[in-house]
Design a protein around this motif. Structure first.
Motif: not given
Length: 338
Positions: A270-293
């Motif tokens: 029942g979450a908004s699709m806007s939240i579903g769209m924003a959930s992609l940021n979890l993967f982009f941010a995770g990729g950024f953190l691993f590059l930082l490492m």
């Protein structure tokens, strides 16, 4: 995968690799844009339905690929000696030797080649999000923005158009900064654009804004892929480029199912699709953190040229904040760049 297998052999100089991959991506997006134009023009002239348009698309793709691959294999792929001898120990089978080699390489990546380990983990997350972006955005445009097929087609046309300056921008960033910082900057832009799209595009009255966000996504897509390829080609050990490029392609696809699954899960609860769209940021941010490492890019490049037989192990930082190499006996030694 076949094309990427030869990319690493073009050059070991970071700036040259960046320029090669940037030009490749530019040609790639120009070709997709031209292909779309040819198919749409053919469909309009012949007045075809969806099935007829698909037939035109497949016919053009078959004719183009047959011509290009035939020309390439006939004139550009010259005979050359193998990079290394193929040895099958004892009674081992050749078929199983490939799997043993992959197992050995994965073990070295995990235990010794820290830069590759963090990079591949980053690729698993960030490229799974880029692969799912088209599927998730199409669902979002259909159900939230109520866009029809023609409007969605125009959105993807904006992605292709945005990819043309994006490939040039990515090449410039890779040379001025370096491929590592370029990829990190691109992921930041991905997060910002996806967040704004999810926050602004909340209903059909805002659907015209989708074209602008799609163009920025096109810039990011044509920027990130050559940045990743350039970064990977300059930090992998020499002599097994084809094998490692295959691992790179595998890493970019192994988690492609996860972002759509998360999007579907959020929708089902029942979450908004806007939240579903924003959930992609979890993967982009995770990729950024691993590059930082990964740490210092120049140190990672220097380590890739070390002799594998010296049992050196690369670690991102030492106690003083500087990247080091560690011998198998445990003594830390700073890498000296020449």
């Amino acid at each position: 995968c076949v094309a990427y297998a030869y990319t690493a052999e073009l050059s070991v100089v970071p700036n040259e690799q960046t320029q090669y991959n940037s030009r490749f991506q530019l040609i790639h997006y120009l070709t997709m844009l031209s292909f779309t134009f040819v198919v749409m023009t053919g469909a309009a002239v012949l007045h075809t339905d969806d099935v007829g348009t698909a037939r035109i698309s497949q016919s053009v793709a078959f004719a183009a690929c047959t011509s290009v691959f035939g020309l390439s294999f006939r004139h550009f792929f010259r005979p050359r000696p193998a990079l290394r001898a193929c040895t099958v120990p004892g009674k081992a089978q050749l078929f199983l030797s490939g799997f043993r080699k992959l197992s050995s390489t994965f073990s070295r990546i995990w235990s010794r080649w820290y830069a590759l380990r963090y990079f591949l983990l980053s690729v698993m997350l960030s490229e799974s999000a880029t692969a799912a972006l088209s599927t998730i955005s199409t669902t979002y445009m259909t159900h939230v923005l109520e866009m029809n097929a023609a409007e969605i087609g125009k959105v993807f046309l904006c992605v292709f158009v945005g990819g043309i300056p994006g490939s040039r921008l990515g090449g410039l960033a890779g040379v001025v900064l370096n491929p590592l910082r370029s990829a990190m900057l691109c992921l930041v832009l991905f997060v910002v654009n996806t967040s704004l799209a999810a926050a602004v595009l909340t209903g059909p009255e805002y659907k015209n804004g989708m074209y602008g966000f799609a163009a920025v996504w096109g810039v990011c897509l044509s920027w990130l892929h050559p940045a990743h390829a350039s970064l990977y080609c300059t930090i992998i050990p020499r002599g097994q480029e084809s094998e490692l490029m295959g691992i790179y392609i595998f890493s970019g696809q192994v988690l492609a199912w996860l972002p759509p699954l998360l999007f579907s899960f959020l929708n089902e609860i029942g979450a908004s699709m806007s939240i579903g769209m924003a959930s992609l940021n979890l993967f982009f941010a995770g990729g950024f953190l691993f590059l930082l490492m990964i740490g210092n890019y120049d140190e990672a490049v220097a380590f890739s040229s070390q002799d594998e037989n010296n049992n050196m192990v690369w670690t991102p930082i030492d106690d003083e904040g500087s990247p080091t190499t560690t011998t198998a006996r445990g003594g830390a030694q700073p890498i000296l760049l020449t």
